[in-house]
Design a protein around this motif. Structure first.
Motif, PDB file in Angstrom:
ATOM      1  N   ASN A  45     -13.587  13.651  -2.937  1.00 23.84           N
ATOM      2  CA  ASN A  45     -13.816  14.347  -1.665  1.00 23.84           C
ATOM      3  C   ASN A  45     -13.825  13.382  -0.480  1.00 23.84           C
ATOM      4  O   ASN A  45     -14.730  13.398   0.358  1.00 23.84           O
ATOM      5  N   VAL A  46     -12.788  12.545  -0.420  1.00 31.27           N
ATOM      6  CA  VAL A  46     -12.679  11.590   0.686  1.00 31.27           C
ATOM      7  C   VAL A  46     -11.526  11.946   1.630  1.00 31.27           C
ATOM      8  O   VAL A  46     -11.242  11.210   2.571  1.00 31.27           O
ATOM      9  N   ILE A  47     -10.840  13.061   1.361  1.00 32.33           N
ATOM     10  CA  ILE A  47      -9.715  13.484   2.187  1.00 32.33           C
ATOM     11  C   ILE A  47     -10.059  14.816   2.828  1.00 32.33           C
ATOM     12  O   ILE A  47     -10.461  15.762   2.142  1.00 32.33           O
ATOM     13  N   SER A  48      -9.911  14.897   4.130  1.00 37.72           N
ATOM     14  CA  SER A  48     -10.210  16.153   4.825  1.00 37.72           C
ATOM     15  C   SER A  48      -9.197  17.222   4.423  1.00 37.72           C
ATOM     16  O   SER A  48      -8.099  16.929   3.940  1.00 37.72           O
ATOM     17  N   VAL A 142      -4.770  -0.878   2.522  1.00 41.83           N
ATOM     18  CA  VAL A 142      -5.951  -1.752   2.491  1.00 41.83           C
ATOM     19  C   VAL A 142      -6.664  -1.834   3.840  1.00 41.83           C
ATOM     20  O   VAL A 142      -7.896  -1.683   3.900  1.00 41.83           O
ATOM     21  N   PRO A 143      -5.964  -2.059   4.968  1.00 40.09           N
ATOM     22  CA  PRO A 143      -6.680  -2.103   6.259  1.00 40.09           C
ATOM     23  C   PRO A 143      -7.416  -0.809   6.576  1.00 40.09           C
ATOM     24  O   PRO A 143      -8.547  -0.834   7.071  1.00 40.09           O
ATOM     25  N   ALA A 144      -6.787   0.331   6.276  1.00 38.91           N
ATOM     26  CA  ALA A 144      -7.428   1.621   6.553  1.00 38.91           C
ATOM     27  C   ALA A 144      -8.620   1.848   5.624  1.00 38.91           C
ATOM     28  O   ALA A 144      -9.675   2.332   6.050  1.00 38.91           O
ATOM     29  N   PHE A 145      -8.463   1.503   4.355  1.00 36.73           N
ATOM     30  CA  PHE A 145      -9.548   1.703   3.385  1.00 36.73           C
ATOM     31  C   PHE A 145     -10.774   0.863   3.748  1.00 36.73           C
ATOM     32  O   PHE A 145     -11.909   1.294   3.540  1.00 36.73           O
ATOM     33  N   LYS A 146     -10.531  -0.340   4.248  1.00 43.88           N
ATOM     34  CA  LYS A 146     -11.661  -1.197   4.641  1.00 43.88           C
ATOM     35  C   LYS A 146     -12.467  -0.564   5.775  1.00 43.88           C
ATOM     36  O   LYS A 146     -13.657  -0.854   5.923  1.00 43.88           O
ATOM     37  N   GLN A 147     -11.813   0.286   6.555  1.00 42.73           N
ATOM     38  CA  GLN A 147     -12.491   0.996   7.647  1.00 42.73           C
ATOM     39  C   GLN A 147     -13.029   2.353   7.189  1.00 42.73           C
ATOM     40  O   GLN A 147     -13.581   3.104   8.000  1.00 42.73           O
ATOM     41  N   GLY A 148     -12.858   2.670   5.908  1.00 38.64           N
ATOM     42  CA  GLY A 148     -13.335   3.952   5.404  1.00 38.64           C
ATOM     43  C   GLY A 148     -12.389   5.107   5.653  1.00 38.64           C
ATOM     44  O   GLY A 148     -12.730   6.265   5.379  1.00 38.64           O
ATOM     45  N   ASP A 149     -11.176   4.820   6.161  1.00 35.75           N
ATOM     46  CA  ASP A 149     -10.205   5.873   6.464  1.00 35.75           C
ATOM     47  C   ASP A 149      -9.255   6.036   5.272  1.00 35.75           C
ATOM     48  O   ASP A 149      -8.104   5.592   5.303  1.00 35.75           O
ATOM     49  N   TYR A 150      -9.729   6.678   4.227  1.00 38.39           N
ATOM     50  CA  TYR A 150      -8.934   6.823   3.008  1.00 38.39           C
ATOM     51  C   TYR A 150      -7.767   7.786   3.219  1.00 38.39           C
ATOM     52  O   TYR A 150      -6.652   7.527   2.743  1.00 38.39           O
ATOM     53  N   GLY A 153      -5.075   6.009   5.288  1.00 37.39           N
ATOM     54  CA  GLY A 153      -4.363   4.997   4.498  1.00 37.39           C
ATOM     55  C   GLY A 153      -3.382   5.627   3.525  1.00 37.39           C
ATOM     56  O   GLY A 153      -2.252   5.155   3.364  1.00 37.39           O
ATOM     57  N   LEU A 154      -3.805   6.706   2.885  1.00 36.94           N
ATOM     58  CA  LEU A 154      -2.917   7.387   1.944  1.00 36.94           C
ATOM     59  C   LEU A 154      -1.721   8.009   2.662  1.00 36.94           C
ATOM     60  O   LEU A 154      -0.583   7.949   2.171  1.00 36.94           O
ATOM     61  N   ALA A 155      -1.970   8.594   3.822  1.00 37.51           N
ATOM     62  CA  ALA A 155      -0.879   9.202   4.584  1.00 37.51           C
ATOM     63  C   ALA A 155       0.121   8.146   5.047  1.00 37.51           C
ATOM     64  O   ALA A 155       1.339   8.344   4.952  1.00 37.51           O
ATOM     65  N   ALA A 156      -0.389   7.011   5.537  1.00 37.98           N
ATOM     66  CA  ALA A 156       0.500   5.948   6.007  1.00 37.98           C
ATOM     67  C   ALA A 156       1.319   5.365   4.864  1.00 37.98           C
ATOM     68  O   ALA A 156       2.517   5.089   5.007  1.00 37.98           O
ATOM     69  N   ASP A 157       0.685   5.173   3.713  1.00 39.42           N
ATOM     70  CA  ASP A 157       1.385   4.640   2.552  1.00 39.42           C
ATOM     71  C   ASP A 157       2.447   5.622   2.070  1.00 39.42           C
ATOM     72  O   ASP A 157       3.590   5.232   1.785  1.00 39.42           O
ATOM     73  N   THR A 158       2.090   6.897   1.989  1.00 38.70           N
ATOM     74  CA  THR A 158       3.033   7.912   1.534  1.00 38.70           C
ATOM     75  C   THR A 158       4.239   8.001   2.463  1.00 38.70           C
ATOM     76  O   THR A 158       5.388   8.075   2.003  1.00 38.70           O
ATOM     77  N   PHE A 159       3.996   7.979   3.760  1.00 37.49           N
ATOM     78  CA  PHE A 159       5.082   8.039   4.735  1.00 37.49           C
ATOM     79  C   PHE A 159       6.008   6.832   4.579  1.00 37.49           C
ATOM     80  O   PHE A 159       7.245   6.971   4.608  1.00 37.49           O
ATOM     81  N   ALA A 160       5.423   5.631   4.391  1.00 41.07           N
ATOM     82  CA  ALA A 160       6.232   4.421   4.232  1.00 41.07           C
ATOM     83  C   ALA A 160       7.067   4.478   2.952  1.00 41.07           C
ATOM     84  O   ALA A 160       8.243   4.081   2.948  1.00 41.07           O
ATOM     85  N   LEU A 161       6.483   4.983   1.865  1.00 41.92           N
ATOM     86  CA  LEU A 161       7.229   5.104   0.611  1.00 41.92           C
ATOM     87  C   LEU A 161       8.394   6.079   0.758  1.00 41.92           C
ATOM     88  O   LEU A 161       9.507   5.809   0.271  1.00 41.92           O
ATOM     89  N   ILE A 162       8.156   7.193   1.412  1.00 40.60           N
ATOM     90  CA  ILE A 162       9.213   8.186   1.597  1.00 40.60           C
ATOM     91  C   ILE A 162      10.351   7.609   2.442  1.00 40.60           C
ATOM     92  O   ILE A 162      11.532   7.842   2.153  1.00 40.60           O
ATOM     93  N   LYS A 163      10.020   6.836   3.465  1.00 45.63           N
ATOM     94  CA  LYS A 163      11.055   6.217   4.302  1.00 45.63           C
ATOM     95  C   LYS A 163      11.919   5.274   3.466  1.00 45.63           C
ATOM     96  O   LYS A 163      13.145   5.245   3.627  1.00 45.63           O
ATOM     97  N   VAL A 164      11.294   4.498   2.575  1.00 48.36           N
ATOM     98  CA  VAL A 164      12.064   3.592   1.713  1.00 48.36           C
ATOM     99  C   VAL A 164      12.964   4.392   0.784  1.00 48.36           C
ATOM    100  O   VAL A 164      14.138   4.058   0.589  1.00 48.36           O
ATOM    101  N   ILE A 165      12.422   5.456   0.195  1.00 46.51           N
ATOM    102  CA  ILE A 165      13.219   6.303  -0.697  1.00 46.51           C
ATOM    103  C   ILE A 165      14.421   6.891   0.038  1.00 46.51           C
ATOM    104  O   ILE A 165      15.520   7.011  -0.523  1.00 46.51           O
ATOM    105  N   GLU A 166      14.231   7.218   1.308  1.00 49.05           N
ATOM    106  CA  GLU A 166      15.320   7.796   2.111  1.00 49.05           C
ATOM    107  C   GLU A 166      16.326   6.749   2.574  1.00 49.05           C
ATOM    108  O   GLU A 166      17.366   7.095   3.119  1.00 49.05           O
ATOM    109  N   GLY A 167      16.012   5.471   2.360  1.00 52.10           N
ATOM    110  CA  GLY A 167      16.973   4.426   2.688  1.00 52.10           C
ATOM    111  C   GLY A 167      16.593   3.513   3.831  1.00 52.10           C
ATOM    112  O   GLY A 167      17.382   2.631   4.205  1.00 52.10           O
ATOM    113  N   THR A 168      15.412   3.688   4.416  1.00 55.07           N
ATOM    114  CA  THR A 168      14.970   2.816   5.506  1.00 55.07           C
ATOM    115  C   THR A 168      14.181   1.647   4.931  1.00 55.07           C
ATOM    116  O   THR A 168      13.112   1.856   4.341  1.00 55.07           O
ATOM    117  N   PRO A 169      14.655   0.414   5.077  1.00 54.32           N
ATOM    118  CA  PRO A 169      13.948  -0.731   4.497  1.00 54.32           C
ATOM    119  C   PRO A 169      12.566  -0.913   5.133  1.00 54.32           C
ATOM    120  O   PRO A 169      12.383  -0.697   6.337  1.00 54.32           O
TER     121      PRO A 169
END
Length: 256
Positions: A45-48, A142-150, A153-169
């Motif tokens: 229960n750490v995600i709104s 990691v930077p977001a988690f250290k601030q308690g913003d789980y 952090g998950l949203a930023a990581d997911t967005f970055a992974l999707i961009k790589v999958i779509e072809g953006t380095p």
């Protein structure tokens, strides 16, 4: 006495309630999000609610466009597993994340251990190698988690992974520490090559000396020894509404 009969149970109940989030949850009791037509299982229960809807929408769009199945789980504790990595691998294979092409991806947050693990199927390892996963974790989560913003952090990581999958380095780091790591690794390889070459030369020399010694011995004894040397030398099924994939053993993890 009446006071103590009321106070002691209250104290015990309060302690249990406060420690409950840290209690381990058996892996078969971790809710499979696909049973709710979702991709996120926020046990801790750490995600709104808004962020969870956003993540589910992102991952649903990804699956429809690419067939890649990407799930997110937060749990209070990795117990009874030895660590978060073991739990993540087991959960991945129990849920069978990914299609038959093994294009599954699982992110697990172990809150007590302050550890995030990501497990990946073989079908995604070419696009998302372990080193890249670790860099994105360090950059986004990691930077977001250290601030308690789980959730952030998950949203930023997911967005970055999707961009790589779509072809953006993903932007690569250029740091002195990385160059130093390359130099040190190169030097270690050179030293190992030199040591290995020296060892082989020494072995050849000792072998040559033994051969000369044998030639001075009785021929039949030597032949009998040779014969003996030659003869010695010869002599997950689980709870799943995912696509049926399996883990490729790859992935990465980070502490925060």
């Amino acid at each position: 006495m009446g006071f103590y009969r009321f106070t002691i149970p209250t104290i015990v109940l309060t302690v249990l309630m406060r420690t409950a989030p840290a209690l381990a949850i058996p892996i078969d009791q971790i809710p499979n999000p696909r049973h709710q037509n979702a991709w996120v299982s926020d046990v801790s229960n750490v995600i709104s609610s808004d962020r969870e809807r956003q993540l589910n929408q992102m991952l649903d769009d990804l699956e429809k466009k690419t067939t890649i199945e990407m799930a997110i789980v937060t749990i209070p504790d990795a117990m009874p597993y030895a660590n978060c990595k073991e739990l993540t691998t087991d959960l991945f294979n129990r849920w069978r994340i990914g299609k038959k092409t093994n294009n599954g991806f699982l992110t697990v947050l172990c809150m007590k251990e302050r550890r995030v693990e990501q497990e990946i199927g073989y079908g995604l390892q070419a696009k998302l190698p372990d080193t890249l996963l670790h860099q994105i974790q360090q950059d986004k989560m990691v930077p977001a988690f250290k601030q308690g913003d789980y959730a952030g952090g998950l949203a930023a990581d997911t967005f970055a992974l999707i961009k790589v999958i779509e072809g953006t380095p993903h932007p690569q780091r250029s740091s002195n520490s990385f160059m130093l790591w390359i130099v040190v690794t190169f030097m270690i390889v050179i030293i190992l090559v030199i040591l290995f070459s020296g060892s082989r030369s020494s072995n050849r020399s000792r072998s040559s000396n033994r051969s000369r010694d044998c030639e001075s011995d009785d021929l039949f004894i030597r032949d009998d020894s040779f014969s003996r040397d030659n003869s010695n030398g010869s002599s997950f099924s689980g709870d799943s509404s995912f696509g049926g994939g399996s883990s490729g053993g790859g992935g990465s993890g980070s502490d925060w």
